[in-house]
Write an enzyme that holds these catalytic residues in place. Sequence first.
Site, PDB file in Angstrom:
ATOM      1  CG  ASP A  76      -2.168  -3.322   7.970  1.00 25.12           C
ATOM      2  OD1 ASP A  76      -3.088  -3.875   8.603  1.00 25.12           O
ATOM      3  OD2 ASP A  76      -2.200  -3.164   6.732  1.00 25.12           O
ATOM      4  CE  LYS A 111      -4.499  -1.185   0.401  1.00 24.72           C
ATOM      5  NZ  LYS A 111      -4.488  -2.556  -0.131  1.00 24.72           N
ATOM      6  CG  ASN A 141      -6.475  -8.882   5.530  1.00 23.65           C
ATOM      7  OD1 ASN A 141      -5.412  -8.543   4.987  1.00 23.65           O
ATOM      8  ND2 ASN A 141      -7.657  -8.444   5.110  1.00 23.65           N
ATOM      9  CG  ASN A 195      -1.879  -8.432   3.881  1.00 20.36           C
ATOM     10  OD1 ASN A 195      -0.738  -8.128   3.516  1.00 20.36           O
ATOM     11  ND2 ASN A 195      -2.759  -7.515   4.266  1.00 20.36           N
ATOM     12  CG  ASP A 218      -7.699  -3.209  -1.464  1.00 16.27           C
ATOM     13  OD1 ASP A 218      -7.180  -2.963  -2.572  1.00 16.27           O
ATOM     14  OD2 ASP A 218      -7.030  -3.353  -0.429  1.00 16.27           O
ATOM     15  CG  ASP A 219      -8.710  -0.569   2.053  1.00 16.09           C
ATOM     16  OD1 ASP A 219      -9.700  -1.330   2.073  1.00 16.09           O
ATOM     17  OD2 ASP A 219      -7.769  -0.681   2.855  1.00 16.09           O
ATOM     18  CD1 TRP A 279      -5.970  -9.910   1.955  1.00 10.58           C
ATOM     19  CD2 TRP A 279      -5.793  -8.832   0.010  1.00 10.58           C
ATOM     20  NE1 TRP A 279      -5.322  -8.733   2.200  1.00 10.58           N
ATOM     21  CE2 TRP A 279      -5.203  -8.046   1.034  1.00 10.58           C
ATOM     22  CE3 TRP A 279      -5.808  -8.357  -1.292  1.00 10.58           C
ATOM     23  CZ2 TRP A 279      -4.630  -6.794   0.775  1.00 10.58           C
ATOM     24  CZ3 TRP A 279      -5.241  -7.107  -1.538  1.00 10.58           C
ATOM     25  CH2 TRP A 279      -4.653  -6.340  -0.522  1.00 10.58           C
TER      26      TRP A 279
HETATM   27  C1  GDL Z   1      -7.623  -4.217   4.499  1.00 11.03           C
HETATM   28  C2  GDL Z   1      -6.753  -3.950   3.326  1.00 11.03           C
HETATM   29  C3  GDL Z   1      -5.332  -4.449   3.529  1.00 11.03           C
HETATM   30  C4  GDL Z   1      -4.883  -4.309   4.978  1.00 11.03           C
HETATM   31  C5  GDL Z   1      -5.830  -5.128   5.819  1.00 11.03           C
HETATM   32  C6  GDL Z   1      -5.532  -5.152   7.313  1.00 11.03           C
HETATM   33  C7  GDL Z   1      -7.771  -5.797   2.036  1.00 11.03           C
HETATM   34  C8  GDL Z   1      -8.348  -6.244   0.760  1.00 11.03           C
HETATM   35  N1  GDL Z   1      -7.343  -4.518   2.107  1.00 11.03           N
HETATM   36  O1  GDL Z   1      -8.788  -3.986   4.431  1.00 11.03           O
HETATM   37  O2  GDL Z   1      -4.496  -3.717   2.678  1.00 11.03           O
HETATM   38  O3  GDL Z   1      -3.575  -4.746   5.154  1.00 11.03           O
HETATM   39  O4  GDL Z   1      -7.131  -4.621   5.682  1.00 11.03           O
HETATM   40  O5  GDL Z   1      -5.518  -3.874   7.846  1.00 11.03           O
HETATM   41  O6  GDL Z   1      -7.693  -6.564   2.971  1.00 11.03           O
END
Ligand code: GDL
Length: 653
Positions: free
Chosen positions: A418, A226, A413, A448, A302-303, A411
């Site tokens: 973060d 990001k 998390n 992630n 996203d976001d 995806w």
């Molecule tokens: C999110 C963000 C990701 C981030 C995660 C945790 C997605 C698709 N996008 O929403 O970049 O690291 O939360 O904070 O997960």
Amino acid sequence: MFAIASTMVLGVLPHGASAQAAGVADAAGAASAGARPLPPVSPTPQSISRSGEDATVTGRVFVVADDRTDAAARDRLIRELKRHGAARVDIVSPGNVPPAGAGLLTVRLGPAERPDIANALGDTAVPDHAEGYALRVSGHPSHPQIALGGVDATGQFYAVQTLRQLFQRQDDDWTVAGAQAGDFPSMPLRGTIEGFYGKPWTHAERLDQMDFYGDVKANTYIYAPKDDPYHRDKWRDAYPTDKLAELGELVNRATANHVRFTFAVSPGGSICYSDPDDRKALKAKLQALYDLGTRSFSIPLDDISYTKWNCAADQAAYGQPGRTAAAKAQVDLLNDLQRNFIATHEDARPLQMVPTEYGDLTDTSYKQTMRATLDPAVVVMWTGTDVVPPTITNDQADGASKLFGRKVFVWDNYPVNDYGNTSGRLLLAPYDKREAGLSGHLSGIVANPMNQPYASKVAVFGAADFTWNDIAYDARTSWPRAMAYLAGGDPQATEALLVFGDLEHMAPTFGATPWQRQAPELARRIAAFWADWNAGRRTEALTDLRAYAERIEQAPAVIRGGAVEQGFTTDAASWLDATALWGKAMVTMVDALGAQDAGQAQKLLEESKSLQTQARAVRVVPARNTWGSVRPKVGDGVLDTFLAAASAEVGKE
Ligand code: GDL
């Protein structure tokens, strides 16, 4: 609970580590080969069993290869043979193999249907799956040979990765366990998405990750940091020459490990979907990476806000802003990229995308438009429910796949750290609570990771294991293997990592309830302590808990002792510093509880409190995370709670 059988450690040594270096006991001669268990292999193969006697690695080894042998697999095979007893490795073609009587180990590597490999595989079945392989070790002393047959080039590479874990030290020799395997991944897409906020990984860290993914048979790395400005805000701009050169090197390293470097650009914050110039800029950005050898691409959306347009033209093209209009605009762009970029570029894989609605199971006009109009070739990502999902079930995955009209690509998390609830945390719990059977509903999973790449390997190792064979996955056995991998197979360092990992076990969600508990092992021991203490079994209570508190205190020094990957100790430095102090505070507190003399008890209590103050003063440095330089959390809610309760108990005496 954390006792690691020596055989368990053997199978997961990373490249460069050997069972001998790991100080693992020699099991040779203890039983016949037929009765000896095979060393564990991670990820867990679909099928592996004993084929017969182990094969001895002779001083000179023949590798039988031809132009259909995968070069990366061949190079890795040679390296592993040389690390495990072969002073000389000769490459020969199938028609040029020396007579069997020579008694030298022969390793045949290539496509499974190559006649000499098919013959050496005998009745070992070759799976009919992409990236699959068959392997057979024949230990006949006068004719030791190994057949490594891939369904495709990646399968050949994975056959070597399995072989790497079958080497064992026996007396003065290296042997290869007499195994046969037929193996393939349950999910087509496996690996990570560097998709977090905060300091992106460095180039050197990424190169190291590519080697790691090869080791754990993960085939996907999605580049989507990001905070790389060229990934989001400056998506229209070309990468500066030096950055592009680094990306090129990364693509090559990924390819050498059979990892698909997947380049992601996130234009959603500022793109004008209907503007031909913006489309052109996006394609140029992808083209630059195609020219470097990238064949996989992703457009994460996203976001971003989908309730406003970035240009007036989009209102004219797609209507009033809103869910339906946003989906129409996104589909227009994505179908264009799939049909006019991906489809026109040789070997390019189907486009991947992250929808703006990525973390729920609610049907909306956005999702309806997506499933009705998005090109069926495009791969859609989904995070599981609640963005950081407490669990992913078959029903949920099936639901998401129906909503988007295709098997979604998760995806995941975890172990990303973060967001607010992860402040001060390393997430070292096992990969867990993803239901067996998900391979039937998903196209794959990428984790992630944390801003700390080496510490992320604990969870990623588990995710790789799960995605390879979700039915066989067991978090309780995979976790120690992950630690053993990081510890280069060293049993003491593995134990220390497990003690440390227990103190960094808490996995938060976006809500108030974590999806993995903090310090379950320590909590269990403390509960047992108070039960004994209150029942008057005080000596036993103190002895047991003191021993574990000492393990906590010493874990950082053991982890820093040399066997564990250097990068891990750097990533975890502040947490290790704090752990040593918390451990010492606990040992001292246990001593205060056991002191016969009230004055002595008071003195020890003060000493423990002073150590706690020092532990609380430690800060996370360097600050790589969005939460900045905060206190590293260590067994919080368990260790500190014990210290407070024990302190009150000492005061009572
Ligand atoms: C999110 C963000 C990701 C981030 C995660 C945790 C997605 C698709 N996008 O929403 O970049 O690291 O939360 O904070 O997960």
